[in-house]
Write an enzyme that holds these catalytic residues in place. Structure first.
Site, PDB file in Angstrom:
ATOM      1  N   SER A 139       0.830  -1.207   0.000  1.00  0.00           N
ATOM      2  CA  SER A 139       0.000   0.000   0.000  1.00  0.00           C
ATOM      3  C   SER A 139       0.867   1.260   0.000  1.00  0.00           C
ATOM      4  O   SER A 139       1.984   1.253   0.486  1.00  0.00           O
ATOM      5  CB  SER A 139      -0.905  -0.018   1.234  1.00  0.00           C
ATOM      6  OG  SER A 139      -1.382   1.272   1.504  1.00  0.00           O
ATOM      7  N   CYS A 140       0.315   2.350  -0.570  1.00  0.00           N
ATOM      8  CA  CYS A 140       1.036   3.630  -0.596  1.00  0.00           C
ATOM      9  C   CYS A 140       0.875   4.395   0.708  1.00  0.00           C
ATOM     10  O   CYS A 140       1.574   5.371   0.957  1.00  0.00           O
ATOM     11  CB  CYS A 140       0.539   4.518  -1.737  1.00  0.00           C
ATOM     12  SG  CYS A 140       1.155   4.006  -3.323  1.00  0.00           S
ATOM     13  N   VAL A 141      -0.106   4.018   1.511  1.00  0.00           N
ATOM     14  CA  VAL A 141      -0.385   4.821   2.714  1.00  0.00           C
ATOM     15  C   VAL A 141      -0.149   3.983   3.976  1.00  0.00           C
ATOM     16  O   VAL A 141      -0.565   2.851   4.030  1.00  0.00           O
ATOM     17  CB  VAL A 141      -1.830   5.361   2.696  1.00  0.00           C
ATOM     18  CG1 VAL A 141      -2.110   6.135   3.966  1.00  0.00           C
ATOM     19  CG2 VAL A 141      -2.022   6.247   1.501  1.00  0.00           C
TER      20      VAL A 141
END
Lengths: 163, 104
Positions: free
Chosen positions: B102-104
Site C-alpha cells: 500500500s502507498c499509505v
C-alpha cells in the site's frame, strides 16, 4: 543503497482535494521509508492546515478536462455541468468513499499522522500575511510559519518537490 | 531465491530479505530478523507483530498505518518509536510477511 534519498521538502500550493492529497501521500510515504519530510503549505494549499477549513476540502469539478462521471472510466463531465450547485460536493463525497476504502485518511487525520510520524508541517509567511491569518487559525500540528528563505535553509541538502 | 539460517532455522527469503514462506517463521526467527534491523523485541513490539499476524491471516494483506491505528489501537508515534525509519516495512519483515504494497 548509497543513493537513497535522505530528505524531501514538499510544497503544497493548491487548495483542492486533488491538489492537497498528492503532497500528503508523498510526505507520509517519505516518513514510512525513513526519509526526513518537510511539508510547506502555501497559497490556497494553506487551507489544508487551517483548522476551520481542513475538514471540508473539495474537488474542483470545473476546469478539469480529465474529470469523468460517475467514475474514473465514465463520461467526461462538461464544465457547465461541473458548475451546478452540489456537483463539487458530490464528486468529493464519491472520492472520499473510495479513499476511505483504501484506508487513506481524511485530511485532518492525515496531517496528524504525518506529524506524529515526525514529518514537519510549515506555513508560508507571505500567505499568512496576505490572508490575514494568525497562529490561532492553524491546526495544532503546524510547527512554524516560515519565510521562503527559512524554507530553503530547512530544505538544504534534500530534494524539493512542488505540487 | 536466497536461503539463510536464522536462529537455527533455514528460511527462504526474497531479494529484500522478506520471508517467502510463513511456515518457516517462529518467534526466534522474528528475534533474529529484528536483530538484523537493530531492534530488540519487547512486549510493545509483539503487540504490533501479533496484530499484523492476526490481520494478515484474516485479510491476506499487511495492514497499513491507519488500520494499525484504528483497528490495532497502536498510535503512529508508538510505531515510529518501536520500528524507527520505516515502521510498517520493518514490522512486516519481522512478522515474516511480504513487503507492504500500500502507498499509505
Amino acid at each position: 543503497m548509497s543513493d537513497k534519498i535522505q530528505k524531501v521538502s514538499i510544497i503544497v500550493s493548491k487548495g483542492s482535494l486533488d491538489g492537497i492529497y498528492p503532497g500528503l501521500i508523498m510526505g507520509n510515504g517519505a516518513r514510512m521509508e525513513g526519509i526526513e519530510a518537510n511539508l510547506f503549505f502555501t497559497f490556497f494549499g494553506l487551507y489544508a492546515i487551517l483548522k476551520k477549513y481542513m475538514g471540508s476540502i473539495k474537488i474542483a469539478t470545473v476546469g478539469n478536462p480529465a474529470m469523468r462521471v460517475p467514475d474514473a472510466k465514465g463520461f467526461p463531465l462538461p464544465t457547465i455541468l461541473g458548475a451546478l450547485p452540489g456537483m463539487s460536493a458530490f464528486a468529493t463525497h464519491m472520492m472520499n468513499k473510495e479513499m476511505e476504502a483504501l484506508d487513506i485518511p481524511p485530511i485532518p487525520e492525515f496531517i496528524e499522522m504525518i506529524h506524529d510520524a515526525g514529518g514537519k508541517i510549515y506555513a508560508c509567511k507571505a500567505t499568512v500575511d496576505m490572508f490575514h491569518l494568525d497562529l490561532t487559525d492553524f491546526c495544532p500540528q503546524m510547527d512554524k510559519v516560515l519565510t521562503v528563505g527559512e524554507f530553503y535553509e530547512i530544505s538544504a541538502g534534500g530534494q524539493i518537490i512542488f505540487t | 531465491m536466497p536461503t539463510k539460517t536464522l536462529a537455527g532455522t533455514p528460511v527462504d527469503t526474497d531479494d529484500e530479505g522478506y520471508l517467502v514462506n510463513h511456515s518457516q517463521w517462529n518467534k526466534d526467527v522474528a528475534a533474529a530478523l529484528a536483530a538484523e534491523e537493530g531492534i530488540t523485541l519487547t512486549d510493545g513490539h509483539w503487540k504490533v507483530l501479533d496484530f499484523i499476524d492476526t490481520d494478515f491471516k484474516e485479510r491476506s494483506v499487511v495492514p497499513g498505518m491507519r488500520r494499525l491505528n484504528k483497528v490495532g489501537n497502536i498510535p503512529t508515534k508508538d510505531l515510529y518509536a518501536l520500528f524507527p525509519d520505516g515502521p510498517i516495512k520493518k514490522a512486516a519483515r519481522i512478522s515474516g510477511y511480504p513487503k507492504p504494497v500500500s502507498c499509505v
